[in-house]
Design an enzyme around this catalytic site. Sequence first.
Site, PDB file in Angstrom:
ATOM      1  N   GLY A  20       5.316  30.811 -27.590  1.00 40.88           N
ATOM      2  CA  GLY A  20       5.485  29.742 -27.064  1.00 40.88           C
ATOM      3  C   GLY A  20       6.314  30.352 -25.721  1.00 40.88           C
ATOM      4  N   ARG A  24       9.071  36.470 -25.548  1.00 35.17           N
ATOM      5  CA  ARG A  24       8.684  36.944 -26.986  1.00 35.17           C
ATOM      6  C   ARG A  24       7.436  37.701 -26.427  1.00 35.17           C
ATOM      7  NH1 ARG A  24       9.619  32.665 -31.796  1.00 35.17           N
ATOM      8  NH2 ARG A  24      11.717  32.842 -31.946  1.00 35.17           N
ATOM      9  N   ARG A  43       4.504  31.499 -12.539  1.00 36.12           N
ATOM     10  CA  ARG A  43       5.447  30.330 -13.177  1.00 36.12           C
ATOM     11  C   ARG A  43       6.478  31.102 -14.365  1.00 36.12           C
ATOM     12  NH1 ARG A  43       4.298  24.481 -12.532  1.00 36.12           N
ATOM     13  NH2 ARG A  43       2.573  24.498 -11.190  1.00 36.12           N
ATOM     14  N   ARG A  87      -1.863  31.732 -32.475  1.00 37.20           N
ATOM     15  CA  ARG A  87      -0.319  31.381 -32.301  1.00 37.20           C
ATOM     16  C   ARG A  87       0.592  32.161 -32.783  1.00 37.20           C
ATOM     17  NH1 ARG A  87       4.094  28.739 -30.967  1.00 37.20           N
ATOM     18  NH2 ARG A  87       4.923  27.326 -32.565  1.00 37.20           N
ATOM     19  N   ILE A  88       1.620  32.732 -32.314  1.00 35.45           N
ATOM     20  CA  ILE A  88       2.910  33.335 -33.063  1.00 35.45           C
ATOM     21  C   ILE A  88       3.978  32.235 -32.659  1.00 35.45           C
ATOM     22  CG2 ILE A  88       1.726  35.536 -33.722  1.00 35.45           C
ATOM     23  CD1 ILE A  88       3.102  36.887 -30.944  1.00 35.45           C
ATOM     24  N   GLY A  89       4.592  31.852 -33.781  1.00 35.31           N
ATOM     25  CA  GLY A  89       5.759  31.011 -33.133  1.00 35.31           C
ATOM     26  C   GLY A  89       6.633  30.617 -34.227  1.00 35.31           C
ATOM     27  N   SER A  90       7.544  29.845 -34.053  1.00 34.10           N
ATOM     28  CA  SER A  90       8.518  29.412 -34.947  1.00 34.10           C
ATOM     29  C   SER A  90       8.144  27.738 -35.155  1.00 34.10           C
ATOM     30  CB  SER A  90      10.162  29.260 -34.285  1.00 34.10           C
ATOM     31  OG  SER A  90      10.182  28.777 -33.242  1.00 34.10           O
ATOM     32  N   GLU A 179       5.999  21.915 -36.002  1.00 31.69           N
ATOM     33  CA  GLU A 179       6.106  22.764 -34.516  1.00 31.69           C
ATOM     34  C   GLU A 179       5.389  22.132 -33.375  1.00 31.69           C
ATOM     35  OE1 GLU A 179       2.464  22.919 -34.157  1.00 31.69           O
ATOM     36  OE2 GLU A 179       2.533  25.051 -33.607  1.00 31.69           O
ATOM     37  N   MET A 180       4.975  22.493 -32.436  1.00 34.23           N
ATOM     38  CA  MET A 180       4.487  21.616 -31.431  1.00 34.23           C
ATOM     39  C   MET A 180       3.197  22.249 -30.478  1.00 34.23           C
ATOM     40  SD  MET A 180       8.061  20.578 -29.654  1.00 34.23           S
ATOM     41  CE  MET A 180       7.619  19.432 -28.540  1.00 34.23           C
ATOM     42  N   GLU A 181       2.433  23.033 -31.001  1.00 37.09           N
ATOM     43  CA  GLU A 181       1.239  23.332 -30.330  1.00 37.09           C
ATOM     44  C   GLU A 181      -0.074  23.754 -31.102  1.00 37.09           C
ATOM     45  OE1 GLU A 181       4.286  25.169 -30.521  1.00 37.09           O
ATOM     46  OE2 GLU A 181       5.161  24.623 -28.301  1.00 37.09           O
ATOM     47  N   ASP A 204      14.121  27.009 -38.922  1.00 39.13           N
ATOM     48  CA  ASP A 204      15.250  25.875 -38.991  1.00 39.13           C
ATOM     49  C   ASP A 204      14.430  25.011 -40.226  1.00 39.13           C
ATOM     50  OD1 ASP A 204      13.798  25.301 -36.265  1.00 39.13           O
ATOM     51  OD2 ASP A 204      14.005  23.304 -37.399  1.00 39.13           O
ATOM     52  N   ARG A 217      16.529  36.545 -35.686  1.00 40.63           N
ATOM     53  CA  ARG A 217      15.083  36.059 -35.638  1.00 40.63           C
ATOM     54  C   ARG A 217      14.110  37.082 -35.469  1.00 40.63           C
ATOM     55  NH1 ARG A 217      14.898  30.140 -32.997  1.00 40.63           N
ATOM     56  NH2 ARG A 217      16.413  29.328 -33.738  1.00 40.63           N
TER      57      ARG A 217
HETATM   58  N1  HPA Z   1      10.673  20.891 -34.514  1.00 39.71           N
HETATM   59  C1  HPA Z   1       9.566  20.740 -33.616  1.00 39.71           C
HETATM   60  N2  HPA Z   1       9.354  22.150 -33.375  1.00 39.71           N
HETATM   61  C2  HPA Z   1       9.953  23.244 -33.819  1.00 39.71           C
HETATM   62  C3  HPA Z   1      11.153  22.980 -34.727  1.00 39.71           C
HETATM   63  C4  HPA Z   1      11.316  21.633 -35.142  1.00 39.71           C
HETATM   64  O1  HPA Z   1      12.255  21.338 -35.823  1.00 39.71           O
HETATM   65  N3  HPA Z   1      11.618  24.240 -35.032  1.00 39.71           N
HETATM   66  C5  HPA Z   1      10.834  25.150 -34.260  1.00 39.71           C
HETATM   67  N4  HPA Z   1       9.622  24.379 -33.770  1.00 39.71           N
END
Ligand code: HPA
Length: 234
Positions: A20, A24, A43, A87-90, A179-181, A204, A217
């Site tokens: 994202g 990174r 951008r 996708r590599i993400g949190s 997550e969101m993607e 988290d 991280r």
């Molecule tokens: N909510 C949504 N997206 C996220 C979160 C979360 O708690 N942590 C990492 N990406």
Amino acid sequence: MTVHIGAESGDIAETVLMPGDPYRAKWAAENFLQDARLVNEVRGMLGYTGTWNGNPVTIQGSGMGMPSLSIYANELIRDFGAKTLIRIGSCGGMQPQVKLRDVILAMSASTLGSPSRGIFRELNFAPVADWGLLQAAAKAAEKHEANLHVGGIYSSDVFYDERPDLNEQMVRHGILGVEMEAAELYTLAARHGCRALAVLTVSDHLGTGEALPSDQRERSFGDMVEIALEAAFA
Ligand code: HPA
């Protein structure tokens, strides 16, 4: 060149890793690719192309949320010929057995709705990972320290969520993290005959309120990049 990606055709590899965060993308390219060069900075959404074990790889930031990812994934697939998108993400952990720094491979991604919602109308399409990539990533993860979970995740539209009842239903139905993607990535890959997977590090936890300090991280993020690269070329 496309509206959002300033690369020349041929500058983008068939295999694309998508964090994202554009910084990174820079970090992963500098630490895991050979001969990485900047191919996009429109951008500030940085993209790099290099090689990994001799295989061409692009690492392109997706931005946060499904509308942003949709722009980059559409252009990568339709204009630059990307075939494998990881996708590599949190993500936020949602189950008690999911701990900070654990790695989640998203087998499916539930949503309230994605940018593709408009074409499905009354249908509830089930966005799923590519089986070959998922299997290869699970195998690759065995070599790494991080605890692995494989299962469903929730692709939410909001980070600052005002609907805890929705999260409760996700938890109740065994969803591992939020997550969101991923859901939109899986949907676009399905539509265009590409392979997709989301490899996520738990940063988290919604249940405990814990969060990984930013200085810790990097290590777990590194595991995720290696798992993604190993899966892509298994
Ligand atoms: N909510 C949504 N997206 C996220 C979160 C979360 O708690 N942590 C990492 N990406």
